[in-house]
Design a protein around this motif. Structure first.
Motif, PDB file in Angstrom:
ATOM      1  N   ASN A  43       0.828  -1.203   0.000  1.00  0.00           N
ATOM      2  CA  ASN A  43       0.000   0.000   0.000  1.00  0.00           C
ATOM      3  C   ASN A  43       0.866   1.258   0.000  1.00  0.00           C
ATOM      4  N   SER A  44       1.907   1.243  -0.803  1.00  0.00           N
ATOM      5  CA  SER A  44       2.870   2.330  -0.783  1.00  0.00           C
ATOM      6  C   SER A  44       2.384   3.489  -1.633  1.00  0.00           C
ATOM      7  N   PRO A  45       2.788   4.708  -1.263  1.00  0.00           N
ATOM      8  CA  PRO A  45       2.415   5.874  -2.056  1.00  0.00           C
ATOM      9  C   PRO A  45       3.165   5.889  -3.370  1.00  0.00           C
ATOM     10  N   ARG A  46       2.703   6.741  -4.294  1.00  0.00           N
ATOM     11  CA  ARG A  46       3.358   6.840  -5.594  1.00  0.00           C
ATOM     12  C   ARG A  46       4.765   7.381  -5.451  1.00  0.00           C
ATOM     13  N   GLU A  47       5.001   8.277  -4.504  1.00  0.00           N
ATOM     14  CA  GLU A  47       6.324   8.856  -4.308  1.00  0.00           C
ATOM     15  C   GLU A  47       7.096   8.061  -3.261  1.00  0.00           C
ATOM     16  N   VAL A  48       8.367   7.848  -3.534  1.00  0.00           N
ATOM     17  CA  VAL A  48       9.256   7.269  -2.533  1.00  0.00           C
ATOM     18  C   VAL A  48       9.572   8.313  -1.465  1.00  0.00           C
ATOM     19  N   LEU A  49       9.784   9.557  -1.912  1.00  0.00           N
ATOM     20  CA  LEU A  49      10.105  10.664  -1.017  1.00  0.00           C
ATOM     21  C   LEU A  49       9.183  11.830  -1.318  1.00  0.00           C
ATOM     22  N   ALA A  50       8.610  12.424  -0.271  1.00  0.00           N
ATOM     23  CA  ALA A  50       7.776  13.620  -0.418  1.00  0.00           C
ATOM     24  C   ALA A  50       8.226  14.663   0.596  1.00  0.00           C
ATOM     25  N   VAL A  51       8.727  15.782   0.102  1.00  0.00           N
ATOM     26  CA  VAL A  51       9.171  16.890   0.952  1.00  0.00           C
ATOM     27  C   VAL A  51       8.187  18.031   0.754  1.00  0.00           C
ATOM     28  N   LEU A  52       7.620  18.532   1.844  1.00  0.00           N
ATOM     29  CA  LEU A  52       6.594  19.573   1.762  1.00  0.00           C
ATOM     30  C   LEU A  52       6.950  20.732   2.678  1.00  0.00           C
ATOM     31  N   ASN A  53       7.251  21.879   2.063  1.00  0.00           N
ATOM     32  CA  ASN A  53       7.529  23.122   2.794  1.00  0.00           C
ATOM     33  C   ASN A  53       8.590  22.934   3.883  1.00  0.00           C
ATOM     34  N   ALA A  54       9.611  22.154   3.595  1.00  0.00           N
ATOM     35  CA  ALA A  54      10.644  21.877   4.597  1.00  0.00           C
ATOM     36  C   ALA A  54      11.510  23.112   4.829  1.00  0.00           C
ATOM     37  N   ARG A  55      11.780  23.381   6.094  1.00  0.00           N
ATOM     38  CA  ARG A  55      12.611  24.520   6.467  1.00  0.00           C
ATOM     39  C   ARG A  55      13.622  24.082   7.519  1.00  0.00           C
ATOM     40  N   LYS A  56      14.794  24.712   7.484  1.00  0.00           N
ATOM     41  CA  LYS A  56      15.766  24.562   8.558  1.00  0.00           C
ATOM     42  C   LYS A  56      16.360  25.922   8.826  1.00  0.00           C
ATOM     43  N   VAL A  57      16.128  26.402  10.044  1.00  0.00           N
ATOM     44  CA  VAL A  57      16.509  27.760  10.413  1.00  0.00           C
ATOM     45  C   VAL A  57      17.531  27.711  11.547  1.00  0.00           C
ATOM     46  N   TYR A  58      18.578  28.500  11.397  1.00  0.00           N
ATOM     47  CA  TYR A  58      19.566  28.689  12.465  1.00  0.00           C
ATOM     48  C   TYR A  58      19.545  30.163  12.855  1.00  0.00           C
ATOM     49  N   GLY A  59      18.875  30.484  13.925  1.00  0.00           N
ATOM     50  CA  GLY A  59      18.743  31.884  14.307  1.00  0.00           C
ATOM     51  C   GLY A  59      17.976  32.645  13.247  1.00  0.00           C
ATOM     52  N   ASP A  60      18.614  33.653  12.650  1.00  0.00           N
ATOM     53  CA  ASP A  60      17.976  34.440  11.594  1.00  0.00           C
ATOM     54  C   ASP A  60      18.284  33.899  10.193  1.00  0.00           C
ATOM     55  N   LEU A  61      19.069  32.826  10.119  1.00  0.00           N
ATOM     56  CA  LEU A  61      19.471  32.282   8.835  1.00  0.00           C
ATOM     57  C   LEU A  61      18.623  31.069   8.467  1.00  0.00           C
ATOM     58  N   ALA A  62      17.990  31.118   7.297  1.00  0.00           N
ATOM     59  CA  ALA A  62      17.231  29.979   6.788  1.00  0.00           C
ATOM     60  C   ALA A  62      18.127  29.206   5.820  1.00  0.00           C
ATOM     61  N   ALA A  63      18.707  28.107   6.305  1.00  0.00           N
ATOM     62  CA  ALA A  63      19.565  27.286   5.438  1.00  0.00           C
ATOM     63  C   ALA A  63      18.737  26.599   4.362  1.00  0.00           C
ATOM     64  N   VAL A  64      17.529  26.182   4.723  1.00  0.00           N
ATOM     65  CA  VAL A  64      16.547  25.640   3.778  1.00  0.00           C
ATOM     66  C   VAL A  64      15.243  26.368   4.056  1.00  0.00           C
ATOM     67  N   ASP A  65      14.656  26.943   3.001  1.00  0.00           N
ATOM     68  CA  ASP A  65      13.572  27.906   3.206  1.00  0.00           C
ATOM     69  C   ASP A  65      12.296  27.504   2.468  1.00  0.00           C
ATOM     70  N   GLY A  66      11.607  26.489   3.001  1.00  0.00           N
ATOM     71  CA  GLY A  66      10.290  26.126   2.482  1.00  0.00           C
ATOM     72  C   GLY A  66      10.306  25.422   1.149  1.00  0.00           C
ATOM     73  N   ILE A  67      11.118  24.377   1.010  1.00  0.00           N
ATOM     74  CA  ILE A  67      11.194  23.678  -0.270  1.00  0.00           C
ATOM     75  C   ILE A  67      10.225  22.497  -0.302  1.00  0.00           C
ATOM     76  N   SER A  68       9.693  22.223  -1.478  1.00  0.00           N
ATOM     77  CA  SER A  68       8.781  21.098  -1.696  1.00  0.00           C
ATOM     78  C   SER A  68       9.187  20.372  -2.979  1.00  0.00           C
ATOM     79  N   PHE A  69       9.316  19.063  -2.897  1.00  0.00           N
ATOM     80  CA  PHE A  69       9.587  18.254  -4.084  1.00  0.00           C
ATOM     81  C   PHE A  69       9.326  16.790  -3.755  1.00  0.00           C
ATOM     82  N   GLN A  70       9.299  15.966  -4.802  1.00  0.00           N
ATOM     83  CA  GLN A  70       9.089  14.531  -4.639  1.00  0.00           C
ATOM     84  C   GLN A  70      10.130  13.771  -5.448  1.00  0.00           C
ATOM     85  N   VAL A  71      10.355  12.535  -5.040  1.00  0.00           N
ATOM     86  CA  VAL A  71      11.101  11.570  -5.848  1.00  0.00           C
ATOM     87  C   VAL A  71      10.166  10.396  -6.080  1.00  0.00           C
ATOM     88  N   GLY A  72       9.843  10.147  -7.333  1.00  0.00           N
ATOM     89  CA  GLY A  72       8.929   9.073  -7.663  1.00  0.00           C
ATOM     90  C   GLY A  72       9.632   7.734  -7.777  1.00  0.00           C
TER      91      GLY A  72
END
Length: 253
Positions: free
Chosen positions: A5-34
């Motif tokens: 019952n697996s989804p179509r995507e192996v990987l699903a990234v939705l609005n991912a963020r990584k913030v260090y203080g005032d610095l956004a190293a990753v700023d709201g990215i979304s993508f999939q790997v099918g």
């Protein structure tokens, strides 16, 4: 490792963020790997590629958004999600004081791989490492170490394979063979590959789709064979340079 019952995507990234203080190293990215797809994650140093990979691996906890591997949230169900995942990178060598076979056995036990007695010899043969099985990894050449890391990454037949510069230090003939093996991996099973590289020739040959990161955001996305022409560049290398030097000019198109 089969997934029901697996989804179509192996990987699903939705609005991912990584913030260090005032610095956004990753700023709201979304993508999939099918499934059966190889996706290139590209960008200059500091664009956010390694941070993204570390969040997918559960090494870093996202500051926001979600990451799912085979439908499993990496934050809530990290152990189960990572059972379907493996990883190889030039900056993550295996312990040098252990032999090739010892490394594969230990990592095979960590991943809960069944029937290691037959799995390890098969991987040694697949990656042309049979003659090095009793050699300590620290004594191998950089290219041989890369092949061992790739063998380790295939131990659990992952559904998501993360590769960071996977053919670095390999001679052209061996690199071509490794690319063929990874393409076969993606084509034959239920898995997908997220591939980072600074070798644009390799990316264009291997990847079905590419994502260009700039300052923690996805700037461009598309087919590596046609994307450069869409932005007035002759090839993928010229487009990469433009992303590194002139991201605003591309963002405005």
């Amino acid at each position: 490792m089969p997934v029901t019952n697996s989804p179509r995507e192996v990987l699903a990234v939705l609005n991912a963020r990584k913030v260090y203080g005032d610095l956004a190293a990753v700023d709201g990215i979304s993508f999939q790997v099918g499934r059966n797809e190889i996706v290139g994650l590209l960008g200059p140093n500091g664009a956010g590629k390694t941070t993204t990979i570390n969040m997918i691996l559960g090494v870093l906890e996202p500051s926001g958004g979600s990451i799912r591997i085979e439908g499993l949230d990496i934050t809530r169900r990290r152990r189960q999600a990572l059972q379907h995942t493996n990883f190889a990178a030039v900056y993550a060598p295996l312990p040098g004081n252990l032999t090739v076979s010892q490394n594969l056995r230990i990592f095979g036990m960590i991943y809960g791989v069944r029937d290691l007695a037959s799995r390890i010899p098969a991987l040694l043969e697949q990656f042309d490492l049979t003659g090095f099985r009793d050699t300590k990894c620290g004594l191998l050449s950089s290219g041989e170490q890369t092949r061992v890391c790739l063998a380790k990454a295939m131990l659990n037949a992952p559904n998501l394979l993360l590769l960071d510069e996977p053919t670095a230090s390999l001679d052209p003939a061996t690199a071509r063979e490794i690319r063929a093996k990874i393409r076969a991996f993606a084509a034959e099973g239920a898995g997908g590959v997220l591939w980072t590289s600074h070798n644009m020739y390799e990316v264009q040959e291997v990847c079905d789709r590419v994502l260009f990161l700039s300052h923690g955001k996805i700037l461009l996305e598309g087919d590596p064979k046609t994307l450069p022409q869409e932005y007035g560049r002759e090839n993928l290398e010229e487009l990469f340079i433009a992303v590194a030097r002139e991201p605003l000019s591309l963002e405005e198109r």
